[in-house]
Write a protein that holds these residues in place. Structure first.
Motif, PDB file in Angstrom:
ATOM      1  N   HIS A  75      35.918  51.682 -27.939  1.00 14.14           N
ATOM      2  CA  HIS A  75      34.786  52.290 -27.256  1.00 14.14           C
ATOM      3  C   HIS A  75      34.307  51.350 -26.153  1.00 14.14           C
ATOM      4  CE1 HIS A  75      34.745  54.827 -30.791  1.00 14.14           C
ATOM      5  NE2 HIS A  75      34.327  53.856 -31.580  1.00 14.14           N
ATOM      6  N   LYS A  76      33.703  51.917 -25.120  1.00 13.98           N
ATOM      7  CA  LYS A  76      33.117  51.095 -24.053  1.00 13.98           C
ATOM      8  C   LYS A  76      31.673  51.513 -23.812  1.00 13.98           C
ATOM      9  CE  LYS A  76      37.395  50.076 -21.494  1.00 13.98           C
ATOM     10  NZ  LYS A  76      38.313  50.997 -22.199  1.00 13.98           N
ATOM     11  N   ILE A  77      30.794  50.530 -23.886  1.00 16.79           N
ATOM     12  CA  ILE A  77      29.399  50.694 -23.511  1.00 16.79           C
ATOM     13  C   ILE A  77      29.176  49.839 -22.269  1.00 16.79           C
ATOM     14  CG2 ILE A  77      27.001  50.328 -24.204  1.00 16.79           C
ATOM     15  CD1 ILE A  77      27.925  50.597 -27.114  1.00 16.79           C
ATOM     16  N   PHE A  78      28.512  50.398 -21.265  1.00 13.30           N
ATOM     17  CA  PHE A  78      28.240  49.641 -20.040  1.00 13.30           C
ATOM     18  C   PHE A  78      26.745  49.353 -19.928  1.00 13.30           C
ATOM     19  CE2 PHE A  78      32.478  50.375 -18.744  1.00 13.30           C
ATOM     20  CZ  PHE A  78      32.735  49.566 -17.632  1.00 13.30           C
ATOM     21  N   VAL A  97      15.549  40.573 -19.945  1.00 13.37           N
ATOM     22  CA  VAL A  97      15.982  41.969 -19.920  1.00 13.37           C
ATOM     23  C   VAL A  97      17.316  42.117 -20.643  1.00 13.37           C
ATOM     24  CG1 VAL A  97      16.523  43.961 -18.466  1.00 13.37           C
ATOM     25  CG2 VAL A  97      14.746  42.347 -17.757  1.00 13.37           C
ATOM     26  N   TYR A  98      18.216  41.160 -20.442  1.00 14.31           N
ATOM     27  CA  TYR A  98      19.532  41.251 -21.069  1.00 14.31           C
ATOM     28  C   TYR A  98      19.438  41.285 -22.592  1.00 14.31           C
ATOM     29  CZ  TYR A  98      24.236  40.163 -22.583  1.00 14.31           C
ATOM     30  OH  TYR A  98      25.450  40.207 -23.217  1.00 14.31           O
ATOM     31  N   GLU A  99      18.530  40.509 -23.172  1.00 15.40           N
ATOM     32  CA  GLU A  99      18.384  40.503 -24.628  1.00 15.40           C
ATOM     33  C   GLU A  99      18.026  41.891 -25.139  1.00 15.40           C
ATOM     34  OE1 GLU A  99      15.500  37.477 -25.313  1.00 15.40           O
ATOM     35  OE2 GLU A  99      16.883  35.841 -24.778  1.00 15.40           O
ATOM     36  N   ARG A 100      17.171  42.621 -24.412  1.00 20.57           N
ATOM     37  CA  ARG A 100      16.841  43.991 -24.808  1.00 20.57           C
ATOM     38  C   ARG A 100      18.049  44.902 -24.675  1.00 20.57           C
ATOM     39  NH1 ARG A 100      12.512  40.475 -23.896  1.00 20.57           N
ATOM     40  NH2 ARG A 100      10.520  41.438 -24.496  1.00 20.57           N
ATOM     41  N   LEU A 101      18.806  44.725 -23.608  1.00 21.84           N
ATOM     42  CA  LEU A 101      19.995  45.543 -23.394  1.00 21.84           C
ATOM     43  C   LEU A 101      21.022  45.300 -24.504  1.00 21.84           C
ATOM     44  CD1 LEU A 101      20.490  45.032 -19.551  1.00 21.84           C
ATOM     45  CD2 LEU A 101      19.523  47.035 -20.682  1.00 21.84           C
ATOM     46  N   LEU A 102      21.215  44.046 -24.847  1.00 15.05           N
ATOM     47  CA  LEU A 102      22.188  43.708 -25.885  1.00 15.05           C
ATOM     48  C   LEU A 102      21.787  44.324 -27.224  1.00 15.05           C
ATOM     49  CD1 LEU A 102      24.708  42.146 -26.754  1.00 15.05           C
ATOM     50  CD2 LEU A 102      23.251  40.124 -27.077  1.00 15.05           C
ATOM     51  N   ALA A 103      20.513  44.216 -27.571  1.00 16.51           N
ATOM     52  CA  ALA A 103      20.046  44.788 -28.827  1.00 16.51           C
ATOM     53  C   ALA A 103      20.222  46.300 -28.840  1.00 16.51           C
ATOM     54  CB  ALA A 103      18.577  44.419 -29.056  1.00 16.51           C
ATOM     55  N   ARG A 104      19.932  46.941 -27.714  1.00 13.96           N
ATOM     56  CA  ARG A 104      20.102  48.396 -27.640  1.00 13.96           C
ATOM     57  C   ARG A 104      21.575  48.765 -27.736  1.00 13.96           C
ATOM     58  NH1 ARG A 104      18.779  53.028 -29.395  1.00 13.96           N
ATOM     59  NH2 ARG A 104      19.426  54.735 -28.026  1.00 13.96           N
ATOM     60  N   ALA A 105      22.447  48.002 -27.084  1.00 14.50           N
ATOM     61  CA  ALA A 105      23.880  48.275 -27.139  1.00 14.50           C
ATOM     62  C   ALA A 105      24.401  48.156 -28.569  1.00 14.50           C
ATOM     63  CB  ALA A 105      24.637  47.323 -26.214  1.00 14.50           C
ATOM     64  N   ALA A 107      22.690  48.744 -31.247  1.00 16.00           N
ATOM     65  CA  ALA A 107      22.214  49.934 -31.958  1.00 16.00           C
ATOM     66  C   ALA A 107      23.052  51.155 -31.608  1.00 16.00           C
ATOM     67  CB  ALA A 107      20.744  50.181 -31.625  1.00 16.00           C
ATOM     68  N   VAL A 108      23.404  51.295 -30.344  1.00 14.11           N
ATOM     69  CA  VAL A 108      24.232  52.427 -29.917  1.00 14.11           C
ATOM     70  C   VAL A 108      25.613  52.331 -30.557  1.00 14.11           C
ATOM     71  CG1 VAL A 108      25.376  53.482 -27.922  1.00 14.11           C
ATOM     72  CG2 VAL A 108      22.976  52.795 -27.762  1.00 14.11           C
ATOM     73  N   LYS A 109      26.150  51.135 -30.620  1.00 18.24           N
ATOM     74  CA  LYS A 109      27.474  50.928 -31.226  1.00 18.24           C
ATOM     75  C   LYS A 109      27.534  51.522 -32.635  1.00 18.24           C
ATOM     76  CE  LYS A 109      30.315  47.218 -33.171  1.00 18.24           C
ATOM     77  NZ  LYS A 109      30.405  45.759 -33.416  1.00 18.24           N
ATOM     78  N   GLU A 110      26.460  51.401 -33.388  1.00 11.74           N
ATOM     79  CA  GLU A 110      26.445  51.877 -34.768  1.00 11.74           C
ATOM     80  C   GLU A 110      26.567  53.397 -34.858  1.00 11.74           C
ATOM     81  OE1 GLU A 110      26.649  49.765 -37.312  1.00 11.74           O
ATOM     82  OE2 GLU A 110      26.748  48.257 -35.708  1.00 11.74           O
ATOM     83  N   THR A 111      26.338  54.097 -33.766  1.00 17.95           N
ATOM     84  CA  THR A 111      26.439  55.561 -33.763  1.00 17.95           C
ATOM     85  C   THR A 111      27.837  56.050 -33.399  1.00 17.95           C
ATOM     86  OG1 THR A 111      25.842  55.857 -31.411  1.00 17.95           O
ATOM     87  CG2 THR A 111      24.036  55.629 -32.996  1.00 17.95           C
ATOM     88  N   LEU A 112      28.739  55.155 -32.997  1.00 18.31           N
ATOM     89  CA  LEU A 112      30.058  55.545 -32.529  1.00 18.31           C
ATOM     90  C   LEU A 112      31.035  55.661 -33.702  1.00 18.31           C
ATOM     91  CD1 LEU A 112      30.262  53.264 -29.346  1.00 18.31           C
ATOM     92  CD2 LEU A 112      29.391  55.604 -29.545  1.00 18.31           C
ATOM     93  N   PRO A 113      32.106  56.448 -33.542  1.00 19.04           N
ATOM     94  CA  PRO A 113      33.070  56.625 -34.642  1.00 19.04           C
ATOM     95  C   PRO A 113      33.632  55.295 -35.136  1.00 19.04           C
ATOM     96  CG  PRO A 113      33.476  58.236 -32.910  1.00 19.04           C
ATOM     97  CD  PRO A 113      32.440  57.283 -32.375  1.00 19.04           C
ATOM     98  N   GLU A 114      33.770  55.181 -36.445  1.00 24.33           N
ATOM     99  CA  GLU A 114      34.291  53.958 -37.034  1.00 24.33           C
ATOM    100  C   GLU A 114      35.803  53.858 -36.821  1.00 24.33           C
ATOM    101  OE1 GLU A 114      33.160  53.921 -41.114  1.00 24.33           O
ATOM    102  OE2 GLU A 114      31.001  53.763 -40.689  1.00 24.33           O
TER     103      GLU A 114
END
Length: 303
Positions: A75-78, A97-105, A107-114
């Motif tokens: 998977h790719k998250i940008f 700002v990057y620390e917030r982006l990393l934390a959000r990424a 969290a998003v990763k956990e929603t992607l297919p295993e």
């Protein structure tokens, strides 16, 4: 100096965002993501000093590998991160700002297919040197690939191209879920490491003038190109020919039809993107009148 406050974007921040955009783009082109609809604001983070927006970051899923996809595909998250001019070396602001982006990424990763890894990626024009240094030197990102943005002047004529005998072509709206699934299955056959996915397909189809122009043999789709309007110009995307039908001039024919389609709607330019190392694609696009406008470099880390 005003305290720096970093938080999610809100609807009432639109005026500050407009001022921020004007400042960031005043000295030349940059890769800047718009915030989208309100449901996307959880993916957008802004830094304020007083009433001034001084930085903005955003997270977005680029492609999702389906569960049945090959395990080596990821998977790719940008992310997209920008600061006001003069603050490109302000590591404290960028880190905040990057620390917030990393934390959000994460969290998003956990929603992607295993069953697949995930890359966190960033891309900026080659001229945005401060951001390249930040992501490589401060955050340890590695080189992924480079892309050319190409443009075509639609005020110039488009040469008529023949279609291989035995094939026909249509504009395909993909109105039904079944048709969309059919398209995504064939597209992932060509791009198994970066399939378009339902979310990105829906995003593309929502653009003004969107259409898919496809070539068929005995009713079977063998090649496709998507096209739509974005701002004042046209965009061409997802150009592919299935392996058994390559080197027969089909892509060139579809590109010519896409250019004529955009011309017919009064647009004056068309743009597309290709990897810098894909010399055959560059030759194809240049053969129908495209020329290189800019270069983007992308980096990644394992998430």
């Amino acid at each position: 100096m005003n305290e720096t406050v970093i938080r999610n974007f809100r609807q009432e921040d639109m005026a500050a965002l407009g001022e921020f955009y004007q400042a960031v783009t005043a000295s030349g082109p940059v890769i800047f993501w718009w915030v989208g609809e309100e449901e996307n604001y959880e993916n957008v983070f802004c830094a304020f000093e007083g009433n001034q927006m001084v930085a903005k970051g955003q997270v977005g899923v680029f492609n999702i590998i389906p569960t049945e996809g090959a395990a080596e595909n990821k998977h790719k998250i940008f992310i997209n991160l920008k600061v006001v001019p003069g603050r490109e070396e302000d590591v404290e602001l960028l880190n905040g700002v990057y620390e917030r982006l990393l934390a959000r990424a994460v969290a998003v990763k956990e929603t992607l297919p295993e069953g697949h890894g995930t890359l966190l990626c960033v891309g900026n024009y080659s001229t945005e040197t401060g951001y390249h240094r930040y992501f490589q030197e401060q955050q340890g990102y590695q080189y992924l690939h480079s892309l050319y943005s190409l443009q075509r002047d639609l005020t110039q004529p488009v040469v008529e191209m023949p279609l291989t005998e035995g094939l026909d072509w249509i504009h395909w709206g993909m109105e039904t879920r079944e048709e969309q699934n059919q398209y995504m299955k064939l597209e992932s056959e060509v791009w198994p490491d970066a399939p378009i996915g339902a979310e990105r397909l829906a995003e593309y189809r929502a653009h003004p003038l969107w259409t898919a122009i496809i070539a068929r043999e005995a009713g079977t789709m063998v090649a496709s190109v998507m096209v739509w309007q974005e701002d004042a110009g046209g965009v061409i995307e997802d150009v592919f020919v299935r392996e058994s039908w390559r080197r027969r001039g089909i892509a060139r024919f579809l590109l010519a039809e896409a250019l004529k389609y955009l011309q017919g709607h009064g647009l004056e330019t068309a743009s597309l993107i290709t990897e810098t190392g894909n010399h055959s694609a560059q030759a194809l696009y240049q053969s129908v009148g495209f020329h290189i406008e800019s270069e983007e470099t992308r980096y990644y880390i394992e998430l």
